[in-house]
Design a protein around this motif. Structure first.
Motif, PDB file in Angstrom:
ATOM      1  N   GLY A  29       0.817  -1.208   0.000  1.00 28.49           N
ATOM      2  CA  GLY A  29       0.000   0.000   0.000  1.00 28.49           C
ATOM      3  C   GLY A  29       0.841   1.244   0.000  1.00 28.49           C
ATOM      4  O   GLY A  29       2.058   1.216  -0.240  1.00 28.49           O
ATOM      5  N   GLY A  54      -0.036   5.457  -2.818  1.00 23.68           N
ATOM      6  CA  GLY A  54      -1.115   4.518  -3.100  1.00 23.68           C
ATOM      7  C   GLY A  54      -1.321   4.334  -4.592  1.00 23.68           C
ATOM      8  O   GLY A  54      -1.525   3.215  -5.077  1.00 23.68           O
ATOM      9  N   THR A 110       1.364   2.256  -5.897  1.00 20.82           N
ATOM     10  CA  THR A 110       1.110   0.854  -5.558  1.00 20.82           C
ATOM     11  C   THR A 110       0.141   0.235  -6.549  1.00 20.82           C
ATOM     12  O   THR A 110       0.311  -0.919  -6.978  1.00 20.82           O
ATOM     13  N   GLY A 111      -0.890   1.000  -6.933  1.00 26.52           N
ATOM     14  CA  GLY A 111      -1.833   0.499  -7.927  1.00 26.52           C
ATOM     15  C   GLY A 111      -1.171   0.220  -9.265  1.00 26.52           C
ATOM     16  O   GLY A 111      -1.463  -0.788  -9.920  1.00 26.52           O
ATOM     17  N   ALA A 150      -4.818   1.646   1.056  1.00 26.16           N
ATOM     18  CA  ALA A 150      -4.818   2.996   0.484  1.00 26.16           C
ATOM     19  C   ALA A 150      -4.967   3.991   1.626  1.00 26.16           C
ATOM     20  O   ALA A 150      -6.031   4.073   2.242  1.00 26.16           O
ATOM     21  N   THR A 182      -5.810   7.952  -0.139  1.00 26.42           N
ATOM     22  CA  THR A 182      -5.520   7.851  -1.559  1.00 26.42           C
ATOM     23  C   THR A 182      -6.380   6.738  -2.132  1.00 26.42           C
ATOM     24  O   THR A 182      -7.297   6.246  -1.470  1.00 26.42           O
ATOM     25  N   LEU A 183      -6.078   6.337  -3.352  1.00 25.76           N
ATOM     26  CA  LEU A 183      -6.661   5.149  -3.961  1.00 25.76           C
ATOM     27  C   LEU A 183      -5.526   4.225  -4.397  1.00 25.76           C
ATOM     28  O   LEU A 183      -4.451   4.688  -4.771  1.00 25.76           O
ATOM     29  N   VAL A 184      -5.760   2.933  -4.347  1.00 26.50           N
ATOM     30  CA  VAL A 184      -4.865   1.961  -4.967  1.00 26.50           C
ATOM     31  C   VAL A 184      -5.583   1.477  -6.219  1.00 26.50           C
ATOM     32  O   VAL A 184      -6.538   0.699  -6.153  1.00 26.50           O
ATOM     33  N   THR A 185      -5.138   1.966  -7.365  1.00 22.68           N
ATOM     34  CA  THR A 185      -5.772   1.639  -8.642  1.00 22.68           C
ATOM     35  C   THR A 185      -4.855   2.047  -9.772  1.00 22.68           C
ATOM     36  O   THR A 185      -4.025   2.947  -9.622  1.00 22.68           O
ATOM     37  N   THR A 195      -9.526   1.403   2.005  1.00 24.06           N
ATOM     38  CA  THR A 195      -9.280   2.783   1.578  1.00 24.06           C
ATOM     39  C   THR A 195      -9.634   3.699   2.734  1.00 24.06           C
ATOM     40  O   THR A 195     -10.806   3.820   3.111  1.00 24.06           O
ATOM     41  N   ARG A 201     -14.916   3.583   1.481  1.00 23.55           N
ATOM     42  CA  ARG A 201     -13.927   4.284   2.298  1.00 23.55           C
ATOM     43  C   ARG A 201     -14.198   4.150   3.794  1.00 23.55           C
ATOM     44  O   ARG A 201     -15.341   4.100   4.217  1.00 23.55           O
TER      45      ARG A 201
END
Length: 577
Positions: A212, A218, A221-222, A246, A249-252, A509, A539
């Motif tokens: 993560g 993040g 990482t995605g 995440a 943030t977002l992991v994507t 998240t 979230r």
């Protein structure tokens, strides 16, 4: 303000930490191409710095030998297993944009303590991106070891040597071309190498390892998780982790679902192929700035000055500060004091009522520069407490508070300025002091429930080993990240292939309700409700936490509960692995 007993306990804690640093550090678990050195041991947690020999990608240009190494900080319980493969979980985390490995120190400690309370012996690894090879921490390390910030000022600005070493000077505002090689491809490859070299058993990685990051970490990482490293699906990034974390943030690798629709996927690739090639070429030939030296607040001299001020606030919190006055007038520092500290437009344009013009204790100077009630830039705001000892006025620069609550307009304003009222000092004759998070009074701009970070602890963090910040942050990794998330899959981004697979893994998240990132995640939620192919992220909202607070929340909050971020991560880790 802190009590004498509180000060004595922190001083004792610092002494214990320093006893495990510098010349007394113990090297352990060394193998060819790998070194491990304990840099801190306190609070039931041992921190060691791991360094791995690792050549940069073949496409890299000329660079110093220090850049052919990878580093990370390994956090483990002192009563936990020495071999990480015997741990219950290993959490591998990327810092955010401009963040160094030590920026995650507090949330790492909080998470491990929370897991320990559940009977789990876990580890946390904070990655240092390769760009850390460009900065010289000699002065900060020496100042921290001696408890004297003046050592750092003399080293960086007065030409004084430390152990025969002289600071080579700050790079020019345009920087140099070296940062052009520190892009997403190199960053993803580096994380893959750390995971596979340090945890060679893929079953352990797939079942016990969580990946993560915070902020841009993040997103990185995605992109790592979606990357094909060998041509074998089993070696793809998503297959190296049991799940994803995440942190604000977002992991994507695909935030709006462009890659779900074949037409949109192809159009985004074709449309961004030329911009990707142009941005890479401009950086390679030095025709675009390769680092952050030109940016107010987020520049190398500012990051260095904050570490110096952190040392002063840590060891001499109640002394009247001369740090800002000792620092020279440079573009990097002066732009920061104007943009970050101005009360109104007149102050910002003329430089009057500059932070250098007021009297602060070291702790108050540190707090006013970074607190969410003083800093004008939302991304940098921390809930450290409140200014005390003198009069304040509400800020109107660059925009007055309150606009954040206006629909549509508020998205941009809140994303830039934060969500809280901001105030600044008005009396240059008064010595301003600081009320920490435990002693914040209720005022028109804050109250105890809104202050969540211990300023004594945070001042310790900003001068930690391997750096709280990445001074020369490469713009290449920013360009690459934006292009990749917009759908670019050409050039160095061509191996990002497994967008859907990332979203199929367990994921948490976490988002602070006072964070500027919340505005953008709210917008992504809106997009997901309108665009059928856009992903939806559930979230965990943390009340009153800013973007930086999610890294630094005090272990015990004012209501007596543990840091909710560490608790949320620990719960996810315990139930996922």
């Amino acid at each position: 303000m802190r009590s004498p007993a509180r000060l004595r306990s922190l001083t004792a804690l610092t002494a214990v930490a320093l006893a495990a640093t510098g010349a007394t550090a113990v090297a352990t678990a060394d193998t060819p191409g790998r070194t491990e050195q304990v840099v801190e041991t306190w609070g039931g947690i041992e921190v060691s710095e791991i360094t791995l020999d690792s050549p940069m990608l073949p496409s890299a240009g000329p660079h110093p030998p220090e850049c052919d190494k990878l580093s990370y900080l390994r956090y483990r319980l002192t009563d936990g297993p020495e071999d990480p493969r015997q741990a219950d979980q290993v959490l591998v985390m990327q810092p955010g944009a401009t963040g160094g490995a030590y920026s995650m120190d507090r949330v790492a400690r909080n998470t491990l303590h929370q897991l320990a309370s559940q009977g789990k012996k876990a580890e946390w690894w904070s990655l240092a991106r390769r760009g850390v090879c460009q900065q010289d921490n000699t002065g900060i390390d020496a100042a921290r070891a001696a408890g004297d910030y003046r050592i750092a000022i003399d080293y960086y600005y007065n030409g004084k040597a430390i152990d025969g070493k002289v600071f080579p000077g700050w790079r020019g505002l345009w920087g140099d071309k070296m940062g052009a090689d520190f892009g997403v491809a190199q960053t993803s490859r580096d994380e893959y190498e750390v995971l596979t070299r340090e945890l060679p058993d893929q079953h352990f990685r797939q079942t016990k390892t969580l990946c993560g990051g915070h902020s841009q970490g993040g997103l990185l990482t995605g992109l790592f998780a979606a990357t094909d490293f060998t041509g074998n699906r089993e070696d793809a990034g998503f297959n190296q982790c049991a799940g994803f974390i995440a942190l604000d943030t977002l992991v994507t690798a695909d935030p709006v679902g462009l890659k779900v629709d074949p037409l949109f996927a192809k159009l985004s690739e074709l449309g961004l192929a030329i911009p990707e090639a142009i941005s890479t070429a401009l950086l390679k030939f030095g025709l675009a700035p390769a680092d952050n030296a030109l940016i107010p607040i987020f520049n190398p001299q500012t990051f260095n000055a904050l570490s110096i001020l952190g040392v002063a606030a840590q060891f001499e919190p109640d002394a009247e500060s001369d740090v800002l006055k000792r620092l020279p007038v440079t573009w990097g520092l002066d732009s920061t004091f104007r943009v970050g500290g101005a009360n109104n437009w007149l102050d910002a344009l003329t430089g009057s009522n500059n932070l250098r013009d007021f009297r602060f204790t070291n702790q108050a100077a540190f707090g006013q520069i970074l607190s969410k009630n003083g800093m004008n830039i939302g991304l940098d705001q921390v809930s450290l407490g409140a200014l005390a000892g003198g009069p304040v006025e509400q800020k109107t620069f660059p925009l007055p508070d309150g606009l954040q609550n206006i629909p549509l307009i508020g998205l941009g304003v809140g994303g830039a300025l934060g969500h809280e009222k901001r105030v600044g000092p008005t009396d240059p004759t008064t010595l301003y002091t600081w009320n920490d998070y435990r002693h914040t009074p209720t005022t028109f701009y804050t109250d105890p429930s809104k202050e969540v970070v211990d300023i004594a602890d945070f001042s310790r963090m900003v001068s930690g080993p391997l750096g709280f910040t990445e001074w020369y942050f490469p713009t290449r990794v920013l360009y690459d990240t934006f292009l990749a998330l917009a759908g670019s899959r050409t050039g160095s981004l061509s191996n990002i292939k497994y967008n859907a697979e990332v979203m199929q893994k367990p994921m948490i998240t976490i988002n602070g309700t006072a964070s500027v990132v919340k505005d953008f995640l709210d917008a992504q939620d809106l997009a997901a409700s309108i665009i059928p192919i856009a992903p939806h992220f559930q979230r965990v909202l943390i009340p009153n936490y800013t973007h930086i607070d999610t890294l630094a929340g005090a272990e015990t909050q004012n209501n007596g509960t543990p840091d909710p971020v560490g608790t949320a991560i620990a719960t996810f880790a315990a139930t996922t692995t």
